[in-house]
Design an enzyme around this catalytic site. Structure first.
Site, mmCIF file in Angstrom:
data_model
loop_
_atom_site.group_PDB
_atom_site.id
_atom_site.type_symbol
_atom_site.label_atom_id
_atom_site.label_comp_id
_atom_site.label_asym_id
_atom_site.label_seq_id
_atom_site.Cartn_x
_atom_site.Cartn_y
_atom_site.Cartn_z
ATOM 1 N N CYS A 18 -18.458 8.713 -47.466
ATOM 2 C CA CYS A 18 -17.810 9.070 -46.198
ATOM 3 C C CYS A 18 -18.793 9.254 -45.052
ATOM 4 O O CYS A 18 -18.377 9.370 -43.901
ATOM 5 C CB CYS A 18 -16.970 10.328 -46.392
ATOM 6 S SG CYS A 18 -15.490 10.055 -47.388
ATOM 7 N N ALA A 48 -1.766 14.363 -34.674
ATOM 8 C CA ALA A 48 -2.603 15.510 -35.037
ATOM 9 C C ALA A 48 -3.815 15.136 -35.872
ATOM 10 O O ALA A 48 -4.558 16.021 -36.296
ATOM 11 C CB ALA A 48 -1.763 16.550 -35.784
ATOM 12 N N ASP A 50 -3.912 13.855 -38.929
ATOM 13 C CA ASP A 50 -3.750 14.315 -40.306
ATOM 14 C C ASP A 50 -4.390 13.355 -41.297
ATOM 15 O O ASP A 50 -4.847 12.258 -40.947
ATOM 16 C CB ASP A 50 -2.268 14.503 -40.622
ATOM 17 C CG ASP A 50 -1.790 15.915 -40.358
ATOM 18 O OD1 ASP A 50 -2.162 16.806 -41.128
ATOM 19 O OD2 ASP A 50 -1.055 16.119 -39.383
ATOM 20 N N ASP A 91 -6.255 12.368 -50.023
ATOM 21 C CA ASP A 91 -5.454 12.399 -48.797
ATOM 22 C C ASP A 91 -4.008 12.777 -49.089
ATOM 23 O O ASP A 91 -3.359 13.453 -48.281
ATOM 24 C CB ASP A 91 -5.500 11.042 -48.096
ATOM 25 C CG ASP A 91 -6.815 10.799 -47.376
ATOM 26 O OD1 ASP A 91 -7.560 11.767 -47.166
ATOM 27 O OD2 ASP A 91 -7.079 9.641 -47.032
#
Length: 330
Positions: A18, A48, A50, A91
């Site tokens: 990542c 937002a 997410d 996720d």
């Protein structure tokens, strides 16, 4: 020594895990002005930031959709496959969902790296899918100069039980379900070849039990801590929720060897970009630069940051009314 052991996968990519994400500030500039779908069935979309998208379908079910892939974060192909799969499934867990099916996303330099390595990567992904009870059914592959692997994952959840970035409120404690330090240990591994089993164990640990514990405790606001670091993901959460946060640096726990890795200079460019992005919005006067780098460390397959108390997870801070700074570290 096997043929696969003669290849150091991390040397075939410019970054790792990542930490190779597009920097958060650049990414926000890229998507600025994009308008999300106004469908009333879209429960979570662009607004937002997410971890995944969620849409309501018939029968009182929310379908969660996400995709995540990255360059090698470790040299061992089986471990890389496991890590990338656990990270993609995360996720769904971070949204309070249950993964139900996944497909592989594979980019491979077919004339440079042997197919035996691919089999090990895919075998690692399938192992994590079995552990999660999530079938891995096919996927898509591309001939690419750099190796990349991950998954697109579909999950389900109860619409009213979704864990969201924008559902935080002042007075809630902040719990962190995994230790930090994955990024700096991975940077040391890439540079030296040293293997850190504690980092591999952390990255391959699923967030399923953490998500279940958060939901069982009544939490409705959470995110996973991945490429933008703890500070970056916390910043996105408080910004979406209209609150600020006070983070207790002394309460944050790190993997063995993480502090030494920072001391010795094994800090990725992604981590430094994370810190530069959050610094204008944070009061970091209470900590030194190595501590700030650790809090901004780009994690791969990190834990959940939950607004609420989670059994077994340390409380590392609190959400407070919106103040001068979005995040204050003490």
């Amino acid at each position: 020594m096997t043929e696969t052991a003669t290849y150091r996968l991390t040397q075939y990519a410019h970054g790792g895990g990542c930490a190779c994400k597009i920097p958060p500030g650049e990414l926000e500039a890229m998507v600025a002005g994009l308008v999300g779908d106004g469908s009333p069935e879209l429960l979570v979309g662009l607004d937002a930031g997410d971890d995944a998208a969620a849409v309501r379908i018939s029968g009182g079910t929310a379908v969660i959709s996400t995709a995540d892939f990255f360059t090698p974060v470790v040299d061992d192909p089986f471990d890389w496959g496991r890590i990338a799969a656990a990270n993609a499934l995360s996720d769904v867990y971070a949204m309070g969902g249950r993964p139900v099916v996944a497909v592989n996303l594979l980019c491979w330099p077919r004339e440079v790296l042997p197919t035996e390595l691919v089999r090990e990567v895919l075998r690692g992904g399938a192992e994590i899918g079995r552990r999660a009870g999530c079938p891995v059914a096919g996927g898509h592959s591309v001939d690419d100069p750099e190796p990349k692997y991950g998954m697109a994952v579909t999950g389900v959840a109860a619409p009213d039980d979704l864990l969201r970035n924008d559902a935080g409120r002042a007075g809630l404690p902040l719990s962190l379900t995994k230790q930090l330090g994955i990024g700096v240990l991975n940077a040391r591994h890439k540079a030296t070849g040293e293997v850190f089993e504690q980092a591999v164990a952390a990255m391959t640990e699923l967030n399923d039990r953490a998500a279940a514990a958060a939901l069982g405790a009544g939490a409705r606001c959470a995110t996973d801590v991945t490429g933008f670091g703890l500070l970056g993901h916390l910043l996105k959460l408080v910004r979406a929720s209209g609150v600020s946060a006070v983070l207790d640096a002394a309460a944050v726990s790190y993997l063995d060897g993480a502090r030494e890795a920072v001391r010795d200079g094994y800090v990725s460019g992604g981590t430094r970009r994370n810190l530069a992005w959050v610094r204008p919005h944070c009061d970091l006067s209470g900590i030194d630069e190595p501590e700030a780098l650790l809090l901004a460390d780009a994690q791969t397959s990190g834990g959940l940051l939950v607004a609420g108390e989670v059994p077994g997870a340390p409380v590392v801070g609190e959400l407070v009314p919106r103040g001068e700074h979005l995040v204050v570290v003490r």
